[in-house]
Design an enzyme around this catalytic site. Sequence first.
Site, PDB file in Angstrom:
ATOM      1  N   HIS A 220     -56.159 -24.629  28.759  1.00 23.29           N
ATOM      2  CA  HIS A 220     -56.760 -24.260  30.061  1.00 23.29           C
ATOM      3  C   HIS A 220     -57.907 -23.286  29.771  1.00 23.29           C
ATOM      4  CE1 HIS A 220     -57.181 -23.678  34.252  1.00 23.29           C
ATOM      5  NE2 HIS A 220     -56.092 -22.981  34.548  1.00 23.29           N
ATOM      6  N   HIS A 259     -60.508 -34.239  30.427  1.00 23.22           N
ATOM      7  CA  HIS A 259     -60.132 -33.589  31.686  1.00 23.22           C
ATOM      8  C   HIS A 259     -59.086 -34.424  32.398  1.00 23.22           C
ATOM      9  CE1 HIS A 259     -60.412 -31.460  35.486  1.00 23.22           C
ATOM     10  NE2 HIS A 259     -60.935 -30.476  34.771  1.00 23.22           N
ATOM     11  N   ASP A 310     -65.649 -25.842  29.939  1.00 24.05           N
ATOM     12  CA  ASP A 310     -65.524 -24.803  28.916  1.00 24.05           C
ATOM     13  C   ASP A 310     -66.456 -24.999  27.728  1.00 24.05           C
ATOM     14  OD1 ASP A 310     -63.536 -23.162  30.078  1.00 24.05           O
ATOM     15  OD2 ASP A 310     -62.120 -24.775  29.751  1.00 24.05           O
TER      16      ASP A 310
HETATM   17  N1  COA Z   1     -59.716 -34.169  22.002  1.00 26.40           N
HETATM   18  C1  COA Z   1     -59.239 -35.304  21.452  1.00 26.40           C
HETATM   19  N2  COA Z   1     -58.549 -36.213  22.149  1.00 26.40           N
HETATM   20  C2  COA Z   1     -58.338 -35.962  23.442  1.00 26.40           C
HETATM   21  C3  COA Z   1     -58.833 -34.816  24.083  1.00 26.40           C
HETATM   22  C4  COA Z   1     -59.535 -33.910  23.296  1.00 26.40           C
HETATM   23  N3  COA Z   1     -60.025 -32.786  23.842  1.00 26.40           N
HETATM   24  N4  COA Z   1     -58.474 -34.829  25.382  1.00 26.40           N
HETATM   25  C5  COA Z   1     -57.796 -35.965  25.550  1.00 26.40           C
HETATM   26  N5  COA Z   1     -57.716 -36.652  24.390  1.00 26.40           N
HETATM   27  C6  COA Z   1     -57.059 -37.930  24.181  1.00 26.40           C
HETATM   28  C7  COA Z   1     -55.584 -37.705  23.862  1.00 26.40           C
HETATM   29  O1  COA Z   1     -55.351 -37.560  22.485  1.00 26.40           O
HETATM   30  C8  COA Z   1     -54.969 -38.953  24.421  1.00 26.40           C
HETATM   31  O2  COA Z   1     -55.211 -40.004  23.531  1.00 26.40           O
HETATM   32  P1  COA Z   1     -54.088 -41.098  23.212  1.00 26.40           P
HETATM   33  O3  COA Z   1     -53.831 -41.765  24.537  1.00 26.40           O
HETATM   34  O4  COA Z   1     -54.712 -41.955  22.193  1.00 26.40           O
HETATM   35  O5  COA Z   1     -52.898 -40.319  22.746  1.00 26.40           O
HETATM   36  C9  COA Z   1     -55.798 -39.223  25.673  1.00 26.40           C
HETATM   37  O6  COA Z   1     -57.083 -38.654  25.414  1.00 26.40           O
HETATM   38  C10 COA Z   1     -55.207 -38.592  26.930  1.00 26.40           C
HETATM   39  O7  COA Z   1     -55.021 -37.205  26.667  1.00 26.40           O
HETATM   40  P2  COA Z   1     -53.987 -36.267  27.393  1.00 26.40           P
HETATM   41  O8  COA Z   1     -53.785 -35.036  26.592  1.00 26.40           O
HETATM   42  O9  COA Z   1     -52.763 -37.053  27.755  1.00 26.40           O
HETATM   43  O10 COA Z   1     -54.778 -35.934  28.703  1.00 26.40           O
HETATM   44  P3  COA Z   1     -54.335 -34.873  29.760  1.00 26.40           P
HETATM   45  O11 COA Z   1     -54.850 -35.331  31.052  1.00 26.40           O
HETATM   46  O12 COA Z   1     -52.889 -34.572  29.661  1.00 26.40           O
HETATM   47  O13 COA Z   1     -55.072 -33.552  29.231  1.00 26.40           O
HETATM   48  C11 COA Z   1     -56.598 -31.925  28.824  1.00 26.40           C
HETATM   49  C12 COA Z   1     -56.217 -33.057  29.755  1.00 26.40           C
HETATM   50  C13 COA Z   1     -57.767 -31.178  29.434  1.00 26.40           C
HETATM   51  C14 COA Z   1     -55.419 -30.949  28.664  1.00 26.40           C
HETATM   52  C15 COA Z   1     -56.987 -32.498  27.453  1.00 26.40           C
HETATM   53  O14 COA Z   1     -58.112 -33.316  27.594  1.00 26.40           O
HETATM   54  C16 COA Z   1     -57.229 -31.416  26.429  1.00 26.40           C
HETATM   55  O15 COA Z   1     -56.279 -30.931  25.812  1.00 26.40           O
HETATM   56  N6  COA Z   1     -58.518 -30.985  26.227  1.00 26.40           N
HETATM   57  C17 COA Z   1     -58.829 -29.938  25.309  1.00 26.40           C
HETATM   58  C18 COA Z   1     -58.579 -28.584  25.945  1.00 26.40           C
HETATM   59  C19 COA Z   1     -59.607 -28.254  26.988  1.00 26.40           C
HETATM   60  O16 COA Z   1     -60.792 -28.428  26.798  1.00 26.40           O
HETATM   61  N7  COA Z   1     -59.132 -27.713  28.103  1.00 26.40           N
HETATM   62  C20 COA Z   1     -59.964 -27.298  29.201  1.00 26.40           C
HETATM   63  C21 COA Z   1     -59.811 -28.239  30.355  1.00 26.40           C
HETATM   64  S1  COA Z   1     -60.961 -27.865  31.654  1.00 26.40           S
END
Ligand code: COA
Length: 375
Positions: A220, A259, A310
């Site tokens: 987050h 996201h 971010d």
């Molecule tokens: N880097 C690499 N792969 C990513 C990714 C990232 N930042 N964000 C998503 N993915 C991939 C996941 O590995 C997953 O791939 P798979 O289906 O092959 O396993 C797919 O995309 C879905 O990801 P998931 O984590 O289930 O999505 P989510 O909706 O639960 O998570 C976030 C959303 C924001 C938590 C996630 O994108 C993330 O962890 N981002 C990095 C942290 C970040 O920037 N947070 C600020 C958000 S505003």
Amino acid sequence: MTDSQQGLAGVTAADTALSYIDGEAGRLFYRGYDIRALAGQGSFAESLYLLWYGELPSRTALTVFEGLLAAERKLLPDLESVLRHIPSSATPMSALLTAVSVLSQVDEDAAYNDLEADIGKAGRIVSMLPVCVAAHHRLRLGLDPVAPDPNLPLAADFLRMLTDSPPDKVAAEALDTTFLLYLEHGLNASTFACRVVASTLADLYAAVSAGLAALSGPLHGGANEQAMRMLDEIGSIDRVGEYLDRELAAKHKIMGFGHRVYRGEDPRASHLRRMAEELDGMHGDPGTYEISRAVETAMLERKGLCCNVDFYCASVYRSLGIPLDLFTPLFAIGRSGGWAAHVMEQHRDNRLIRPRARYTGKPERPYVRIDQRND
Ligand code: COA
């Protein structure tokens, strides 16, 4: 719960009139106003007013509101005394949690949840978080805190309190815009945490503490700091591909990408990308923007993922000379206005938030006394 609902994905858990996210079109609205118009032409205080009172302020109303906020910025002796005594190992986010506890302890209205008390506390929280972040930062460097200047807008005064020097106008305006862009974003994890706490009829300070705790995580609010650490580690454009291939092969998340709601570009990221380009090199070496662009292009090619708020905010804060571990506390300053607005909504139309969990454990089994269990 289906797998696709894990993490409450796609679940609607509250009504709100504060903001609307169109994840497909990549658009965000505060009370019906497009974030692009607000960020391009307005100020953080104006959007804060909009969220809390429902309409954009007139010029006079905005001046009065800014004056009220400024009057709430104070270097409170109790606060300074506690900040002087917290361990030097404290992160700025944990120091902020301590500071919010102190603010609640010295506020006579802390326990009241009526609208008047909530608005008063909201103003105090948004005004005091910058004071707390700046004071803690200076104290950990062995410097005395700088008292607020009520004649300056909040972002400009934060920079002055941090550095004890007159704030640069461009930097102050840029910081104000990041506060505006961070202000409100539906039921994100920290805002949801605030609403859950407020639904128990706990007060605004308790809710904001929960918001701060949720925001601190790298998935987050912690992502802006982690994104900057990644850019520093990459160091040059020619290392981008190698870095991403290694991290993605190890199944590591790339901070500042992806996201839960946006399928395409996060509109806040578009605005911040332009700001990052304009401000690049304002403090220290230029080049963070170019590396960021290369990472963005490579992530789109490799994973089809766009950057979120971010990612470019990290480059912007670097250009403003903000210390790395203050990036997330700055997110908290902006978002605290949104948390307060959600708590006010929750307190006005409350029902305890108490979902169920699907049980996946053992079926019923007989209790075995301890002397009859195997070692
Ligand atoms: N880097 C690499 N792969 C990513 C990714 C990232 N930042 N964000 C998503 N993915 C991939 C996941 O590995 C997953 O791939 P798979 O289906 O092959 O396993 C797919 O995309 C879905 O990801 P998931 O984590 O289930 O999505 P989510 O909706 O639960 O998570 C976030 C959303 C924001 C938590 C996630 O994108 C993330 O962890 N981002 C990095 C942290 C970040 O920037 N947070 C600020 C958000 S505003």
